[in-house]
Design an enzyme around this catalytic site. Sequence first.
Site, PDB file in Angstrom:
ATOM      1  N   ASP A   1       0.814  -1.202   0.000  1.00  0.00           N
ATOM      2  CA  ASP A   1       0.000   0.000   0.000  1.00  0.00           C
ATOM      3  C   ASP A   1       0.859   1.268   0.000  1.00  0.00           C
ATOM      4  O   ASP A   1       1.823   1.364   0.768  1.00  0.00           O
ATOM      5  CB  ASP A   1      -0.908   0.003   1.242  1.00  0.00           C
ATOM      6  CG  ASP A   1      -2.228   0.707   1.021  1.00  0.00           C
ATOM      7  OD1 ASP A   1      -2.314   1.521   0.085  1.00  0.00           O
ATOM      8  OD2 ASP A   1      -3.172   0.440   1.779  1.00  0.00           O
ATOM      9  N   ASP A   2       0.509   2.219  -0.863  1.00  0.00           N
ATOM     10  CA  ASP A   2       1.136   3.554  -0.891  1.00  0.00           C
ATOM     11  C   ASP A   2       2.650   3.510  -1.163  1.00  0.00           C
ATOM     12  O   ASP A   2       3.386   4.386  -0.712  1.00  0.00           O
ATOM     13  CB  ASP A   2       0.894   4.300   0.422  1.00  0.00           C
ATOM     14  CG  ASP A   2      -0.529   4.802   0.581  1.00  0.00           C
ATOM     15  OD1 ASP A   2      -1.366   4.532  -0.309  1.00  0.00           O
ATOM     16  OD2 ASP A   2      -0.833   5.461   1.592  1.00  0.00           O
TER      17      ASP A   2
ATOM     18  N   CYS B   1      -6.827   3.928  -3.221  1.00  0.00           N
ATOM     19  CA  CYS B   1      -6.791   2.483  -2.974  1.00  0.00           C
ATOM     20  C   CYS B   1      -7.833   1.668  -3.726  1.00  0.00           C
ATOM     21  O   CYS B   1      -7.490   0.796  -4.525  1.00  0.00           O
ATOM     22  CB  CYS B   1      -6.931   2.223  -1.472  1.00  0.00           C
ATOM     23  SG  CYS B   1      -5.521   2.811  -0.504  1.00  0.00           S
TER      24      CYS B   1
ATOM     25  N   HIS C   1      -9.748  -3.332  -1.334  1.00  0.00           N
ATOM     26  CA  HIS C   1      -9.929  -2.312  -0.296  1.00  0.00           C
ATOM     27  C   HIS C   1     -11.091  -2.724   0.598  1.00  0.00           C
ATOM     28  O   HIS C   1     -12.193  -2.989   0.122  1.00  0.00           O
ATOM     29  CB  HIS C   1     -10.213  -0.950  -0.936  1.00  0.00           C
ATOM     30  CG  HIS C   1     -10.303   0.160   0.081  1.00  0.00           C
ATOM     31  ND1 HIS C   1      -9.195   0.636   0.745  1.00  0.00           N
ATOM     32  CD2 HIS C   1     -11.353   0.880   0.532  1.00  0.00           C
ATOM     33  CE1 HIS C   1      -9.562   1.604   1.565  1.00  0.00           C
ATOM     34  NE2 HIS C   1     -10.865   1.770   1.459  1.00  0.00           N
TER      35      HIS C   1
ATOM     36  N   ASP D   1       0.006  -0.077  -4.944  1.00  0.00           N
ATOM     37  CA  ASP D   1      -1.291   0.239  -5.553  1.00  0.00           C
ATOM     38  C   ASP D   1      -1.327   1.622  -6.199  1.00  0.00           C
ATOM     39  O   ASP D   1      -2.176   1.894  -7.046  1.00  0.00           O
ATOM     40  CB  ASP D   1      -2.448   0.049  -4.577  1.00  0.00           C
ATOM     41  CG  ASP D   1      -2.335   0.887  -3.310  1.00  0.00           C
ATOM     42  OD1 ASP D   1      -1.271   1.500  -3.062  1.00  0.00           O
ATOM     43  OD2 ASP D   1      -3.321   0.920  -2.549  1.00  0.00           O
ATOM     44  N   HIS D   2      -0.429   2.491  -5.830  1.00  0.00           N
ATOM     45  CA  HIS D   2      -0.244   3.812  -6.444  1.00  0.00           C
ATOM     46  C   HIS D   2       0.957   4.462  -5.782  1.00  0.00           C
ATOM     47  O   HIS D   2       1.543   3.893  -4.848  1.00  0.00           O
ATOM     48  CB  HIS D   2      -1.487   4.708  -6.278  1.00  0.00           C
ATOM     49  CG  HIS D   2      -2.104   4.617  -4.914  1.00  0.00           C
ATOM     50  ND1 HIS D   2      -1.460   5.071  -3.787  1.00  0.00           N
ATOM     51  CD2 HIS D   2      -3.278   4.077  -4.494  1.00  0.00           C
ATOM     52  CE1 HIS D   2      -2.223   4.838  -2.726  1.00  0.00           C
ATOM     53  NE2 HIS D   2      -3.328   4.222  -3.129  1.00  0.00           N
TER      54      HIS D   2
END
Length: 520
Positions: A49-50, A88, A142, A332-333
């Site tokens: 994540d992130d 997300c 998510h 995810d980004h």
Amino acid sequence: MKSHLRIVAIAQLLIVLPATCMNAEETPLSSKSLAGSARKPNVLFIAVDDLRPELNCFGATYMHTSNFDRLARMGVIFERAYCQQAVCAPSRNSLMTGLRPDTIGIYDLHTFFRTTVPDVITLPEHFKNNGYRTETVGKIYHRGHGNHDDSRSWSVPGWNYKKIFRSLKPITSGNTTGLQGDFPKRDGKYLAFHCSDASEDDMTDAIICKLAVDRIKALKDSSFFLAVGFIKPHLPLVSPRKYWDLYDPATITIPSRGRPEGMPDISLKDFTELRSYHGIPAAGSVDGKTARNLIHAYYAAVSMIDAQVGKLIDALEKNDLIDKTVIVLWGDHGWKLGEYGSWCKHSNVELDTNAPLFICVPWLAKGIRTKSLAEFVDIYPTLCDLANLAKPHHLEGQSLVPILEDSRKVVNEVALSQYPREMNVASDSVPGVMGYSLRTDKYRYTRWQEYKIPNRVIATELYDLASGNVATVNLAKKPEYEQVVKQMDELLDKELSKYTSRHEHRAKAQTRGTGGAQFE
């Protein structure tokens, strides 16, 4: 410009036939990549994540990420891989279904993707339908803001790491609670960052990793698709002290708060996600001391995740699975760490849309970095090819296997991302404005237009990113770039029209009664 509102309405008609209907799917890729013993490889599918591409193997030599480096030596890293929406749920929905956000018609955090595409076959579901044991632990879909996991994707319910975390003995110090793990609170609000003295074993991601390691051992004699989703470096940025000690705060550079010359206000919005944490001002800039602590905490959290990735690789080696398993790791980004005076994601800028992608295939090239453009919707068809599975025709990405075989190959002329404005992704569903953003070899071009009347353009942005991923000047209004803007507009229209025409064709086939909802 062509209207894309039709995509959302038509996408709700999308029905995907079971994977057993082989005549309705493409023939699997037949190439040297499928030769040898790995015709039905296991898949270790790791989400972080992130995670921004600030890792040693991506050129950030100050980062302590030896296991990401280890993974890079095992396969191919895509330096220019892009999510389809930098938040997300929409990013994960797109990757897991192989559909773009406009096709799904969901841009928020709270709406379950099967609300609009109820019969879509997800990536793990497709593997399950083809004889794989599919399991998950951690965050893959998510599951906050009222959203939830997709039971159809998995052979068994997801392994419950939260139950283990909740069983930890509470530790409180003064007005700070939750010190036993990585979600401490002060005065009822989560700390944005914290250097923890708790055991690493009690960190959420270590619990997730332990469960995943146990599942690798249990699944070693089956064909498995194991999805492991790590929580950090998402806020709150909490990790054990030993990871903080890897970095000297005096050497941390705080990015310039200046925005690119000519950047429209709509491009970046306030970082409300971070402002909900303790010690972060409700308005205005983050001060230098806090900024340095946040960056330090982010780096430490990345190094903690790096250690968990190493444990997963060790488990594959220990169970004699390393040569039988395809590993895919993706963030995810991206995430802003103070650049432009902003934080978190929630935009179309390069820092938010670009995220790491590793694909490690035992029988293909190793230790390769490629600059070929990749999109997260490409992961689904790529894994189908690598596992010798037919590809469902609903997929909107392209297989990256040609790049895995030759890193100089080009699969995508552009990468397309989008982000809504005039909506709160945590509570609203329909945007007032949509920004579509193209990444080419040299430029990032973004066009902001009304969602319901797409021909009404609100703002445009053009950045030359040949020398780095931090934009400096918006070139869209400069006369000498008029032709470049025109070319970018044409490319964007061309890209969007691909998906409009595909859905219109499907809808017409359904209306004519030619077999109901059909694959192409």
